[in-house]
Design a protein around this motif. Structure first.
Motif, PDB file in Angstrom:
ATOM      1  N   ALA A  34      -4.352   2.566   0.609  1.00  0.00           N
ATOM      2  CA  ALA A  34      -4.543   1.158   0.949  1.00  0.00           C
ATOM      3  C   ALA A  34      -3.220   0.429   0.761  1.00  0.00           C
ATOM      4  O   ALA A  34      -2.512   0.654  -0.223  1.00  0.00           O
ATOM      5  CB  ALA A  34      -5.623   0.529   0.070  1.00  0.00           C
ATOM      6  N   ALA A  46      -6.462  -4.045  -2.754  1.00  0.00           N
ATOM      7  CA  ALA A  46      -6.128  -2.652  -2.461  1.00  0.00           C
ATOM      8  C   ALA A  46      -6.550  -1.737  -3.607  1.00  0.00           C
ATOM      9  O   ALA A  46      -7.092  -0.647  -3.388  1.00  0.00           O
ATOM     10  CB  ALA A  46      -4.632  -2.515  -2.193  1.00  0.00           C
ATOM     11  N   PHE A  49     -10.238  -1.442  -3.597  1.00  0.00           N
ATOM     12  CA  PHE A  49     -10.692  -0.625  -2.468  1.00  0.00           C
ATOM     13  C   PHE A  49     -10.616   0.853  -2.811  1.00  0.00           C
ATOM     14  O   PHE A  49     -11.575   1.602  -2.594  1.00  0.00           O
ATOM     15  CB  PHE A  49      -9.848  -0.920  -1.230  1.00  0.00           C
ATOM     16  N   ILE A  96      -5.814  -6.139   3.425  1.00  0.00           N
ATOM     17  CA  ILE A  96      -5.283  -4.781   3.288  1.00  0.00           C
ATOM     18  C   ILE A  96      -5.463  -3.984   4.578  1.00  0.00           C
ATOM     19  O   ILE A  96      -6.384  -4.216   5.355  1.00  0.00           O
ATOM     20  CB  ILE A  96      -5.945  -3.998   2.139  1.00  0.00           C
ATOM     21  N   TYR A  98      -6.032   0.083   5.469  1.00  0.00           N
ATOM     22  CA  TYR A  98      -6.564   1.208   4.707  1.00  0.00           C
ATOM     23  C   TYR A  98      -6.778   2.421   5.602  1.00  0.00           C
ATOM     24  O   TYR A  98      -6.862   2.321   6.834  1.00  0.00           O
ATOM     25  CB  TYR A  98      -7.895   0.837   4.038  1.00  0.00           C
ATOM     26  N   TYR A 112     -10.033   4.262   9.617  1.00  0.00           N
ATOM     27  CA  TYR A 112      -8.884   3.422   9.263  1.00  0.00           C
ATOM     28  C   TYR A 112      -8.871   2.111  10.029  1.00  0.00           C
ATOM     29  O   TYR A 112      -9.440   2.003  11.124  1.00  0.00           O
ATOM     30  CB  TYR A 112      -7.576   4.176   9.503  1.00  0.00           C
TER      31      TYR A 112
END
Length: 227
Positions: A34, A46, A49, A96, A98, A112
């Motif tokens: 992330a 992030a 996550f 973010i 990711y 993604y």
């Protein structure tokens, strides 16, 4: 299966807003990167996550293996992402990019949003990127990572995760050979490092290197035995 992960703080960063996490079980694995933007709260988002995705993966493995059917895997990952967003506190800020990589049943599934990327590493150490970045410079989805790295418009990301945006990942799925090497990276790795630097870090991941302004993070995964 084995992996190596490293994150290097960029020269323009006071704090590293990249986060990565991974876990391997036999011939399966779960990998997360992330990349938090410079907006307030992005580093915290992030970090949350990555820890949230690893926790969700652990729960899934306790309940049983992932489904073998690719479409079912995509639905499950979509559900995990939606549950994570719903679990965020109302005052969570930040944005973010990711990428999630799941290795199960001899297949790789990638989910993604943004400009984190996944590549297949050749025996020569080169990287074949398989995830077209979501950015204005690649609006046609037809440009190579090498081309995008030279275009300033690549920094205008068109897909990302934040609290008031429903997750909308792209999926890439492919069968894995018995011997394969994968790399999961933030854009600081694929765009700010030269191809020679990328190959050098894959060969000697703990070596000293001077990076640019952006944070550089990668997970290098080797499945099976390589000569």
């Amino acid at each position: 299966m084995r992996y190596h992960s490293r994150s290097i703080t960029g020269q323009a960063s006071r704090a590293n807003n990249d986060y990565a996490g991974a876990t391997c079980e036999g011939d399966g694995g779960f990998f997360v990167v992330a990349d938090g933007t410079s907006r307030r709260g992005s580093g915290q988002l992030a970090e949350r996550f990555v820890s949230g995705m690893l926790a969700a993966h652990s729960t899934q493995m306790e309940q049983g293996s992932y489904p073998a059917e690719p479409a079912a895997v995509e639905r499950l990952l979509d559900s995990i992402l939606s549950d994570f967003r719903a679990s965020l506190p109302a005052d969570q800020t930040g944005v973010i990019c990711y990428l999630i990589g799941l290795v199960a049943h001899g297949r790789l599934t990638v989910a993604y949003e943004g400009d984190c990327s996944c590549g297949i590493v050749t025996l020569a150490g080169a990287i074949d990127w398989i995830t077209p970045p979501h950015c204005k410079a690649n609006w046609r989805r037809d440009r190579s990572h090498c081309e995008l790295a030279q275009d300033p418009a690549r920094n205008s990301v068109t897909r990302y995760l934040k609290i008031n945006r429903v997750p909308n990942p792209d999926f890439v799925c492919c069968a894995l050979d018995a011997v394969v090497r994968l790399v999961f990276v933030t854009d600081g790795f694929w765009a700010d490092l030269t191809q020679a630097q990328q190959s050098s870090l894959l060969a000697a991941p703990d070596s000293d290197i001077s990076v640019g302004d952006d944070d550089v993070t990668w997970i290098d995964v080797q499945l099976g035995q390589q000569d």
